[in-house]
Scaffold this active site. Sequence first.
Site, PDB file in Angstrom:
ATOM      1  N   ASN A  65       0.874  -1.172   0.000  1.00  0.00           N
ATOM      2  CA  ASN A  65       0.000   0.000   0.000  1.00  0.00           C
ATOM      3  C   ASN A  65       0.914   1.225   0.000  1.00  0.00           C
ATOM      4  OD1 ASN A  65      -1.796   2.036   0.504  1.00  0.00           O
ATOM      5  ND2 ASN A  65      -2.644   1.137   2.373  1.00  0.00           N
ATOM      6  N   ARG A  72      -2.636  -2.167  -3.268  1.00  0.00           N
ATOM      7  CA  ARG A  72      -3.817  -1.353  -2.998  1.00  0.00           C
ATOM      8  C   ARG A  72      -3.734  -0.103  -3.870  1.00  0.00           C
ATOM      9  NH1 ARG A  72      -5.861   2.103   2.172  1.00  0.00           N
ATOM     10  NH2 ARG A  72      -7.834   2.590   1.197  1.00  0.00           N
ATOM     11  N   HIS A  85     -12.822   3.623  -0.238  1.00  0.00           N
ATOM     12  CA  HIS A  85     -12.896   2.618   0.859  1.00  0.00           C
ATOM     13  C   HIS A  85     -13.648   1.357   0.420  1.00  0.00           C
ATOM     14  CE1 HIS A  85     -12.802   6.098   4.016  1.00  0.00           C
ATOM     15  NE2 HIS A  85     -11.575   5.645   3.833  1.00  0.00           N
ATOM     16  N   HIS A 111     -17.808   2.986   7.472  1.00  0.00           N
ATOM     17  CA  HIS A 111     -16.347   2.973   7.675  1.00  0.00           C
ATOM     18  C   HIS A 111     -15.977   4.331   8.255  1.00  0.00           C
ATOM     19  CE1 HIS A 111     -12.092   1.977   6.396  1.00  0.00           C
ATOM     20  NE2 HIS A 111     -12.020   3.268   6.644  1.00  0.00           N
ATOM     21  N   ARG A 169     -11.492  16.744   7.200  1.00  0.00           N
ATOM     22  CA  ARG A 169     -12.246  17.107   5.980  1.00  0.00           C
ATOM     23  C   ARG A 169     -13.668  17.497   6.335  1.00  0.00           C
ATOM     24  NH1 ARG A 169     -11.100  11.652   3.104  1.00  0.00           N
ATOM     25  NH2 ARG A 169      -8.858  11.627   3.419  1.00  0.00           N
ATOM     26  N   GLU A 215      -8.632  -4.684   5.032  1.00  0.00           N
ATOM     27  CA  GLU A 215      -8.483  -4.428   3.596  1.00  0.00           C
ATOM     28  C   GLU A 215      -7.333  -5.244   3.010  1.00  0.00           C
ATOM     29  OE1 GLU A 215      -8.674  -0.471   5.145  1.00  0.00           O
ATOM     30  OE2 GLU A 215      -9.467   0.236   3.238  1.00  0.00           O
TER      31      GLU A 215
END
Length: 399
Positions: free
Chosen positions: A7, A90, A179, A207, A240, A385
């Site tokens: 990743n 990923r 996600h 999530h 955010r 993941e």
Amino acid sequence: MQILVLNAGSSSLKYQLFNMETGEVMAKGTCERIGAGGTITHKRPGAEPFYEEIDLPNHEEALKNVIELLDSEEHGVIKSIDEIDAVGHRVAHGGEMCRQSMKVTEKVIKYLETIVPINPLHGPPAIAGMKAAQDVLPGVPMVAVFDTSFYSEIEDFRYVYPIPYEFYEKDGVRRYGFHGTSHRYVSAKLAEVLGKPIEELKIVTCHLGNGSSITAVDGGKAIDTSMGFTPQEGIEMGTRSGTIDPTIVTYLMKTKGYSAQEMEDILNKKSGLLGVSGLSNDCRNVSAAAANGDKRAELAIKILANGIKKYIGSYVAEMNGLDAVVFTAGIGENQSNIRSRVCANMSYLGIEIDEEKNENFTRGVPFNITKEGAKVQTWVIPTDEEYMIALDTKKLAFN
Ligand code: ADP
């Protein structure tokens, strides 16, 4: 069979080596500060973590060091790099072409290069990670797993924004969703623990991490999701804003003279829990301050919980039903206070949790927090993941 999952971030490279016979993680770690120094933290079950400061000018050098650690006498878990059967990458954004997990080919890399303009933060490091792996592990089959691909079957009226159509057609401005690997994993896990075919379930998966998204999964397929063209859309996050009236952006730019970059920084890095509370982007800290009576921290938490509630409600409407709600990721898995606020006063929709179970849940395993007799199941399910990426890689690498 051993599969290495990578990743790659802009200055980091995370890795996990899986034994696919047992599903066990043989080793995992993170290279950080790539391009500006370099550190590696390497962990194996039953051993002290190994930490090293070492010059890592690029992702290729970082991966070389990871491989050296994996097959080293002192810290290794394999005898030779030949024991790595496949690599799973990923990749945050697969654009419109990469609609499912697929083998990494030159064509795939070239396509991902063309969509860097809509994925400027995550695209270049993901591509660098793939190229590094091709150089360091030549001939080893590789698979890319895209965060966006779970959303490839969303219908057009849910992904086209009501702005001039040419922005979709010519510029690729549409909902992509993110996600996806996590939402796909926890929805499949839920079906497994309930012992029901996923095709028969209507699920809302939440999530909730530093970045958060909510997805409606109907019959195993994502039909809608809160993140959009970028991971900025949706609920309030750590730093955010999530969805806001778009005119706020132009209003602030006009009245304060902010540049596009400054505005983006405000919405991405200075908003959310941090912006509202003025204290922290970490939900633990903001929750603690709220519990101590800090008004702005309380407001930030209320905005978060209410935002999640609204998405759950809207997805029940879109799916015309609901069998289960799943909470996952850092906040979803650990913060009972947020789960409790989200699920309060939702009995009209059939969502009722057992507060005692919610409070005294067991971490690290799927945990049922449903109140006895409730119509809808509510579960806490740890996401994984990396394992999902390893499973896709096993399925596709040798075809
Ligand atoms: P990312 O999106 O960066 O992967 P995570 O999924 O790790 O983020 O989530 C980070 C958030 O989860 C933070 O707001 C943090 O407060 C919360 N969190 C993570 N671990 C815990 C924990 N053990 N207890 C309480 N909150 C936690």
